[in-house]
Design an enzyme around this catalytic site. Structure first.
Site: not given
Ligand code: ADP
Length: 183
Positions: A12-13, A15, A17-19, A86
């Site tokens: 996924g893009l 931000g 929520g992957k991590s 990815s």
């Molecule tokens: P990625 O790894 O995809 O780049 P991150 O997990 O680092 O994304 O960041 C996602 C951000 O969105 C975090 O700040 C997280 O707290 C926020 N967030 C808000 N709602 C959700 C949700 N339902 N699931 C996952 N992340 C969320």
């Protein structure tokens, strides 16, 4: 505890929520007695893939490296959670076929919500045309057409998304993991 490993691949893009989902999912699996490793895209890029850039070729190399490590761990009974953008479908399919025990999880989130979140301040720059090769804005993202699990971080809590992934894991037929350890 079942000895079968599994790769759970979150795409996924930035931000989306992957991590965040990977971290909670890892805790849930550890509670169930699984051996777990997270391969996080940002961390891989500072170690295993240091020096790679963001061309299609380098991105595919990065994914093949992650897939290689995930395969080694999976065949030794580890639950591997990959959190990496990815963006290209073909290489995702390639690693899926190599690994076999594999769940593709599409972590969706609309671009306007991502731009509002802008965790790393990168969407603002990319949308202003100041950042090349930014996935979803100035670089392609090929969304999965038939992911095993689809979660949406703009519409669900992290807990809800993780619950969906756990159901998919249970559906693969791991009775010990499904039951848990504290019954
Ligand atoms: P990625 O790894 O995809 O780049 P991150 O997990 O680092 O994304 O960041 C996602 C951000 O969105 C975090 O700040 C997280 O707290 C926020 N967030 C808000 N709602 C959700 C949700 N339902 N699931 C996952 N992340 C969320």
């Amino acid at each position: 505890m079942n000895d079968d490993g599994l790769t759970i691949w979150l795409t996924g893009l930035s931000g989306a929520g992957k991590s965040t989902i990977a971290t909670l999912l890892a805790s849930r699996l550890i509670e169930r007695g699984a051996a777990v490793e997270i391969l996080d895209g940002d961390e891989v890029r500072t170690n295993l893939s240091a020096g790679l850039g963001f061309s299609k070729e380098d991105r595919d190399t990065n994914i093949r490296r992650i897939g290689y490590v995930a395969n080694l761990l999976t065949r030794n009974g580890v639950h591997v959670i990959v959190a990496a953008i990815s963006p290209y479908r073909a290489v995702r399919e390639e690693v899926r076929e190599k690994i076999g025990r594999f769940l593709e999880v599409y972590v969706e989130c609309p671009i306007d919500v991502l731009a509002d979140r802008d965790v790393k301040g990168l969407y603002r720059k990319a949308l202003a045309g100041q950042l090349d090769h930014f996935t979803g804005v100035s670089d392609p993202y090929e969304a999965p057409q038939r992911p095993d699990v689809r979660v949406n971080s703009s519409a669900e809590t992290v807990e809800e998304s993780v619950a969906k992934v756990l159901i998919a894991i249970d559906d693969l037929g791991q009775p010990d993991l499904a039951t848990g350890t504290d019954g």
